[in-house]
Write a protein that holds these residues in place. Structure first.
Motif, PDB file in Angstrom:
ATOM      1  N   LEU A 162       0.815  -1.215   0.000  1.00 45.28           N
ATOM      2  CA  LEU A 162       0.000   0.000   0.000  1.00 45.28           C
ATOM      3  C   LEU A 162       0.848   1.265   0.000  1.00 45.28           C
ATOM      4  O   LEU A 162       0.623   2.173  -0.804  1.00 45.28           O
ATOM      5  N   ASP A 163       1.828   1.361   0.893  1.00 45.10           N
ATOM      6  CA  ASP A 163       2.655   2.567   0.953  1.00 45.10           C
ATOM      7  C   ASP A 163       3.496   2.760  -0.314  1.00 45.10           C
ATOM      8  O   ASP A 163       3.549   3.878  -0.854  1.00 45.10           O
ATOM      9  N   PRO A 164       4.164   1.726  -0.828  1.00 44.50           N
ATOM     10  CA  PRO A 164       4.924   1.929  -2.069  1.00 44.50           C
ATOM     11  C   PRO A 164       4.074   2.377  -3.253  1.00 44.50           C
ATOM     12  O   PRO A 164       4.578   3.060  -4.146  1.00 44.50           O
ATOM     13  N   LEU A 165       2.803   2.011  -3.260  1.00 42.82           N
ATOM     14  CA  LEU A 165       1.917   2.408  -4.357  1.00 42.82           C
ATOM     15  C   LEU A 165       1.178   3.721  -4.077  1.00 42.82           C
ATOM     16  O   LEU A 165       0.395   4.182  -4.916  1.00 42.82           O
ATOM     17  N   THR A 222     -10.297   3.775  -2.561  1.00 40.81           N
ATOM     18  CA  THR A 222     -10.781   4.765  -3.524  1.00 40.81           C
ATOM     19  C   THR A 222     -10.498   4.286  -4.942  1.00 40.81           C
ATOM     20  O   THR A 222      -9.685   3.381  -5.158  1.00 40.81           O
ATOM     21  N   VAL A 223     -11.111   4.929  -5.911  1.00 43.02           N
ATOM     22  CA  VAL A 223     -10.879   4.548  -7.306  1.00 43.02           C
ATOM     23  C   VAL A 223      -9.421   4.774  -7.695  1.00 43.02           C
ATOM     24  O   VAL A 223      -8.818   3.964  -8.409  1.00 43.02           O
ATOM     25  N   ASP A 224      -8.800   5.855  -7.221  1.00 50.24           N
ATOM     26  CA  ASP A 224      -7.417   6.128  -7.593  1.00 50.24           C
ATOM     27  C   ASP A 224      -6.448   5.144  -6.959  1.00 50.24           C
ATOM     28  O   ASP A 224      -5.462   4.743  -7.589  1.00 50.24           O
ATOM     29  N   ASP A 225      -6.697   4.754  -5.713  1.00 57.40           N
ATOM     30  CA  ASP A 225      -5.839   3.750  -5.077  1.00 57.40           C
ATOM     31  C   ASP A 225      -5.899   2.430  -5.837  1.00 57.40           C
ATOM     32  O   ASP A 225      -4.863   1.794  -6.099  1.00 57.40           O
ATOM     33  N   TYR A 226      -7.108   2.017  -6.203  1.00 53.22           N
ATOM     34  CA  TYR A 226      -7.231   0.741  -6.913  1.00 53.22           C
ATOM     35  C   TYR A 226      -6.651   0.829  -8.320  1.00 53.22           C
ATOM     36  O   TYR A 226      -6.071  -0.148  -8.821  1.00 53.22           O
ATOM     37  N   HIS A 227      -6.791   1.986  -8.954  1.00 53.25           N
ATOM     38  CA  HIS A 227      -6.178   2.146 -10.268  1.00 53.25           C
ATOM     39  C   HIS A 227      -4.659   1.991 -10.169  1.00 53.25           C
ATOM     40  O   HIS A 227      -4.033   1.346 -11.020  1.00 53.25           O
ATOM     41  N   ALA A 228      -4.049   2.553  -9.124  1.00 50.77           N
ATOM     42  CA  ALA A 228      -2.597   2.442  -8.947  1.00 50.77           C
ATOM     43  C   ALA A 228      -2.184   0.981  -8.800  1.00 50.77           C
ATOM     44  O   ALA A 228      -1.164   0.554  -9.361  1.00 50.77           O
ATOM     45  N   TYR A 229      -2.973   0.213  -8.060  1.00 51.76           N
ATOM     46  CA  TYR A 229      -2.629  -1.191  -7.851  1.00 51.76           C
ATOM     47  C   TYR A 229      -2.711  -1.987  -9.155  1.00 51.76           C
ATOM     48  O   TYR A 229      -1.779  -2.724  -9.517  1.00 51.76           O
ATOM     49  N   PHE A 230      -3.801  -1.832  -9.887  1.00 53.52           N
ATOM     50  CA  PHE A 230      -3.956  -2.603 -11.124  1.00 53.52           C
ATOM     51  C   PHE A 230      -3.003  -2.115 -12.210  1.00 53.52           C
ATOM     52  O   PHE A 230      -2.574  -2.905 -13.053  1.00 53.52           O
ATOM     53  N   GLN A 231      -2.644  -0.845 -12.178  1.00 54.36           N
ATOM     54  CA  GLN A 231      -1.632  -0.367 -13.115  1.00 54.36           C
ATOM     55  C   GLN A 231      -0.283  -1.013 -12.830  1.00 54.36           C
ATOM     56  O   GLN A 231       0.464  -1.369 -13.751  1.00 54.36           O
ATOM     57  N   MET A 232       0.036  -1.194 -11.550  1.00 56.31           N
ATOM     58  CA  MET A 232       1.258  -1.907 -11.182  1.00 56.31           C
ATOM     59  C   MET A 232       1.250  -3.320 -11.749  1.00 56.31           C
ATOM     60  O   MET A 232       2.274  -3.806 -12.273  1.00 56.31           O
ATOM     61  N   SER A 321      -5.507  -4.621 -24.159  1.00 54.74           N
ATOM     62  CA  SER A 321      -5.787  -3.238 -24.538  1.00 54.74           C
ATOM     63  C   SER A 321      -5.146  -2.230 -23.594  1.00 54.74           C
ATOM     64  O   SER A 321      -5.171  -1.024 -23.862  1.00 54.74           O
ATOM     65  N   GLY A 322      -4.596  -2.720 -22.464  1.00 57.07           N
ATOM     66  CA  GLY A 322      -4.066  -1.802 -21.461  1.00 57.07           C
ATOM     67  C   GLY A 322      -5.149  -1.100 -20.671  1.00 57.07           C
ATOM     68  O   GLY A 322      -4.893  -0.112 -19.975  1.00 57.07           O
ATOM     69  N   LEU A 323      -6.374  -1.602 -20.746  1.00 55.99           N
ATOM     70  CA  LEU A 323      -7.522  -0.974 -20.095  1.00 55.99           C
ATOM     71  C   LEU A 323      -7.603  -1.375 -18.626  1.00 55.99           C
ATOM     72  O   LEU A 323      -7.425  -2.541 -18.276  1.00 55.99           O
ATOM     73  N   ILE A 324      -7.871  -0.408 -17.759  1.00 56.21           N
ATOM     74  CA  ILE A 324      -8.232  -0.652 -16.363  1.00 56.21           C
ATOM     75  C   ILE A 324      -9.585  -0.007 -16.129  1.00 56.21           C
ATOM     76  O   ILE A 324      -9.780   1.167 -16.468  1.00 56.21           O
ATOM     77  N   GLY A 325     -10.508  -0.763 -15.571  1.00 56.64           N
ATOM     78  CA  GLY A 325     -11.816  -0.219 -15.236  1.00 56.64           C
ATOM     79  C   GLY A 325     -12.081  -0.375 -13.756  1.00 56.64           C
ATOM     80  O   GLY A 325     -11.833  -1.439 -13.190  1.00 56.64           O
ATOM     81  N   VAL A 326     -12.550   0.687 -13.122  1.00 55.57           N
ATOM     82  CA  VAL A 326     -12.874   0.659 -11.694  1.00 55.57           C
ATOM     83  C   VAL A 326     -14.273   1.233 -11.529  1.00 55.57           C
ATOM     84  O   VAL A 326     -14.499   2.414 -11.816  1.00 55.57           O
ATOM     85  N   LEU A 327     -15.207   0.405 -11.109  1.00 58.53           N
ATOM     86  CA  LEU A 327     -16.579   0.844 -10.845  1.00 58.53           C
ATOM     87  C   LEU A 327     -16.856   0.696  -9.356  1.00 58.53           C
ATOM     88  O   LEU A 327     -16.726  -0.408  -8.810  1.00 58.53           O
ATOM     89  N   CYS A 328     -17.205   1.770  -8.701  1.00 55.87           N
ATOM     90  CA  CYS A 328     -17.499   1.717  -7.267  1.00 55.87           C
ATOM     91  C   CYS A 328     -18.877   2.308  -7.000  1.00 55.87           C
ATOM     92  O   CYS A 328     -19.111   3.499  -7.271  1.00 55.87           O
TER      93      CYS A 328
END
Length: 355
Positions: A162-165, A222-232, A321-328
């Protein structure tokens, strides 16, 4: 809802929670085929039901110990079996307090050691490695990580993932100074559709640290936290140029790990929940803590990985496709409507891609 709203991620906790175990595999502090007995003696020398709907005293010996691999793929022989909902074992999970709280909340109530003690009083439903079963393996994985590291699970997850991301808004409860960003959870009445508050923000289940940090469904984010994880994950384990997980660890997590027999059980489970969740679970495969699409059942392509949550959340990444989707959302799946919203979100996302 705002950009920084904090959501109960429910079962979309699973893909994030599994990463702590991948750190331990990367560092050879545990191995996929290690028996878990050395860390979790409560589940050593297991007995196994003669059949999944048998009385709890009709058992045979387990033919081998539970392995780390079994836990990580949800094939340890214990779980929420929607194909045997009336079986004595399913009732025993709730009667002995392995799952469920006094007010009907689904997540475990006792601390990890007591949870394991209660679980250890029950036999396995299937032989280790025989069948994919939902959820319990994810909760057990968090306890396993804590036992291997000698630290609370959340502390290790925070330090190494969590902290590194930069996932500063992710944790197993919402602190008081952030509670204004946290909405209630609604559960529509299954017959009338009326919106009922299932869990309030102030004074609710996520307003204080839980006794049991549930890796099966306890994270808030949050959506941004989860986006960071899946982007990793899409970056092969790197974030901002720094390595968080090895590339092979990410590949193991995000590709199908089920044998044909386990896959058949996974598909049977999806059929059993289809009327409740409108197609959720039909992707087929399972990696570590997440589904991996091996069936082309709708707009999403093969290889897509992620998962859905019973609080109305859905997070997937698509390597092609490089797509990340986050629905909350915060509308529970007490009717099929919440699952239809998830389905339509992904249909809309994929039909908008031009090339």
């Amino acid at each position: 809802m705002r950009r920084d709203t904090i959501f109960r991620m429910a079962s979309t906790t699973k893909p994030v929670a599994a990463s702590a175990a991948m750190v331990l595999l990367d560092e050879c502090r545990m191995r996929l085929d290690d028996p878990i007995d050395q860390w979790i003696p409560e589940l050593a020398d297991r007995r196994v039901l003669k059949r999944p709907d048998a009385p709890l005293d009709e058992t045979v010996p387990a033919f081998r110990p539970i392995s780390v691999r079994d836990v990580m793929t949800s094939t340890l022989g214990l779980g929420l079996d929607m194909t045997a909902r009336t079986a004595p074992m399913m009732s025993a999970f709730f009667e002995r307090g392995v799952y469920g709280q006094a007010d009907g909340w689904m997540l475990p109530e006792p601390g990890p050691d007591e949870w394991l003690r209660r679980l250890g009083t029950l036999p396995l439903m299937y032989q280790p490695g025989e069948r994919w079963l939902y959820n319990l393996g994810d909760d057990l994985l968090g306890v396993l990580v804590a036992r291997v590291t000698g630290r609370p699970y959340e502390d290790f997850l925070r330090e190494r993932i969590l902290d590194p991301l930069g996932m500063d808004d992710t944790g197993f409860h919402v602190p008081h100074d952030k509670i204004d960003r946290f909405p209630p959870l609604y559960a529509p009445h299954p017959e009338t559709g009326e919106f009922l508050v299932e869990d309030p923000a102030e004074g609710g289940h996520h307003a204080k640290p839980p006794a049991f940090p549930s890796c099966g469904g306890g994270l808030d984010s949050t959506v941004d936290d989860y986006h960071a994880y899946f982007q990793m994950l899409l970056n092969g384990g790197k974030h901002a140029g720094e390595r968080v997980l090895s590339a092979p660890a990410v590949e193991l997590m995000t590709t199908n790990r089920l044998t044909p027999g386990q896959q058949a059980a996974r598909d049977a489970w999806a059929e059993q929940v289809g009327h409740l969740a409108y197609g959720i679970g039909g992707q087929g495969g399972w990696g570590f803590g997440m589904t991996v699409r091996v069936h082309r059942t709708d707009y999403a392509p093969l290889g897509q990985f992620g998962w859905d949550g019973g609080a109305g959340t859905s997070v997937y990444a698509d390597p092609g496709s490089g797509l990340i989707g986050v629905l909350c959302t915060q509308v529970g799946m007490s009717t099929p409507d919440s699952a239809r919203v998830i389905h339509d979100f992904w249909t809309a996302a994929y039909q908008a891609i031009e090339d």
